[in-house]
Design an enzyme around this catalytic site. Structure first.
Site, PDB file in Angstrom:
ATOM      1  N   LEU A 123      15.012  27.370  54.016  1.00 27.18           N
ATOM      2  CA  LEU A 123      15.909  27.817  52.940  1.00 27.18           C
ATOM      3  C   LEU A 123      17.116  28.589  53.462  1.00 27.18           C
ATOM      4  O   LEU A 123      17.923  29.080  52.679  1.00 27.18           O
ATOM      5  CB  LEU A 123      15.142  28.698  51.947  1.00 27.18           C
ATOM      6  CG  LEU A 123      14.053  27.978  51.139  1.00 27.18           C
ATOM      7  CD1 LEU A 123      13.251  28.969  50.322  1.00 27.18           C
ATOM      8  CD2 LEU A 123      14.663  26.928  50.219  1.00 27.18           C
ATOM      9  N   ARG A 124      17.223  28.704  54.796  1.00 31.90           N
ATOM     10  CA  ARG A 124      18.345  29.466  55.349  1.00 31.90           C
ATOM     11  C   ARG A 124      19.690  28.862  54.940  1.00 31.90           C
ATOM     12  O   ARG A 124      20.655  29.569  54.661  1.00 31.90           O
ATOM     13  CB  ARG A 124      18.231  29.551  56.874  1.00 31.90           C
ATOM     14  CG  ARG A 124      19.174  30.586  57.476  1.00 31.90           C
ATOM     15  CD  ARG A 124      18.919  30.786  58.957  1.00 31.90           C
ATOM     16  NE  ARG A 124      17.818  31.696  59.175  1.00 31.90           N
ATOM     17  CZ  ARG A 124      16.860  31.516  60.074  1.00 31.90           C
ATOM     18  NH1 ARG A 124      16.860  30.433  60.821  1.00 31.90           N
ATOM     19  NH2 ARG A 124      15.907  32.397  60.231  1.00 31.90           N
TER      20      ARG A 124
END
Length: 350
Positions: free
Chosen positions: A285-286
């Site tokens: 999810l970065r």
């Protein structure tokens, strides 16, 4: 006065021709360091190092505790070294001063001790005192750490940078003695892809990835060459010519820093950002987090408190191109692929 001029003899950032993507990535990271730094890859001689070092002159000032080797904040415990935090918690009044956001060069041949700092074991054993000689990570706290040719950096130094970038702290342990200090910095790297790939786990740590191409237009090339000749012959004249533009950019960065906490992004736009990441098969999810953060910063930089589709379009390739899975049979450029999916999800007519 002579000393100040000597320090400022870097090429003016606003005078650099072209390379708008690289300049935007650097400016957004100065406004919001939590974007996570920028990796700049490109051909030799395209002005990567010149542009990054030119950033020094437009960096804003920060509040620090004078003579503190870690650039500790006098008011924010998150940015305090252990000794300063102890004084703060005891309710002691901390002195306050101003200094420019530091920018530290990490040389390729640097040793681990030079980067992390060293503990004086003899003093610790004979006098019972923790004596610490701060390294480059201490100097870079609350600033920028620049690594030229980052793809050629030794693996063990890459690991040190990864640890510090992830935790925001640098821990030095020698012979059972442990010292730690804050090391929150914006990691800026540059390199030539022909000289070797970057380790995937380091690449993922960079919030943004700018790709630089050699300028092909002959008129622009002549202009750049002439500008460089003029600067080498009379740097003061060029610096004076761009001083108004430099000051305007400094002011714009400060205004953006003030606006940023008030800037918001519509929930529908957030969903579409995550849809782009999902369709591109971005791991983790970065990518989603960085795009959201960078879009808000871009809006603040342009003087707005509401994120628009244009803001997202401006930064999405910078934030995602290095997070795509490598496919040796893929013919499309990763940045173009991101742009294509973005236009499809956001229903932008080509």
């Amino acid at each position: 006065m002579a000393e100040t001029k000597e320090k400022r003899r870097v090429f003016p950032f606003t005078g650099i021709i072209g390379q708008s993507e690289m300049k935007l990535a650097l400016i957004l990271n100065v406004i919001d360091p939590k974007i996570g730094g920028v990796m700049i890859m490109g051909d030799r001689g395209t002005g990567k190092s010149t542009t990054i070092r030119a950033l020094v002159d437009i960096l804003p000032e920060i509040d620090v505790v004078p003579d503190d080797p870690f650039n500790s904040s006098p008011t924010d415990p998150e940015f305090m070294s252990e000794s300063v935090r102890e004084m703060f918690e005891r309710g002691e009044s901390l002195p306050s001063g101003k200094k420019k956001v530091p920018m530290v060069d990490l040389p390729l041949g640097a040793t681990e001790d030079r980067v992390c700092g060293t503990i004086d074991i003899e003093k610790a054993l004979t006098e019972g005192v923790k004596s610490f000689e701060p390294g480059l990570l201490a100097k870079a706290n609350r600033g920028l750490l620049y690594v030229d040719e980052v793809n050629l950096l030794d693996d063990h130094l890459v690991d040190v940078l990864l640890d510090s970038a992830a935790s925001g702290w640098n821990t030095v342990e020698r012979e059972g003695i442990s010292i730690k200090h804050p090391a929150q910095f914006v990691l800026v790297g540059s390199g030539n892809p022909e000289e070797g790939e970057l380790r995937p786990q380091l690449l993922d740590r960079f919030g943004m990835h700018a790709e630089i191409r050699t300028i092909a237009d002959p008129k622009s090339r002549v202009e750049i060459v002439q500008q460089r000749i003029d600067f080498d012959a009379n740097p003061e004249k060029i610096l004076d010519a761009f001083e108004d533009q430099q000051q305007e950019l400094r002011n714009q960065i400060l205004r953006a820093k003030d606006l940023l906490p008030k800037t918001s992004i519509d929930p529908d736009l957030r969903i579409k950002i995550s849809q782009v990441c999902s369709e591109l098969d971005v791991d983790g999810l970065r990518g989603d987090i960085v795009v959201n953060r960078a879009a808000k910063t871009a809006a603040a930089y342009n003087g707005r408190t509401e994120v628009t589709v244009d803001d997202i379009g401006l930064i999405i390739s910078l934030c995602l191109r290095h997070r795509l899975r490598k496919d040796p049979l893929e013919t499309i450029d990763s940045g173009d692929k991101v742009k294509s999916v973005f236009e499809e999800v956001f229903e932008i007519e080509k």
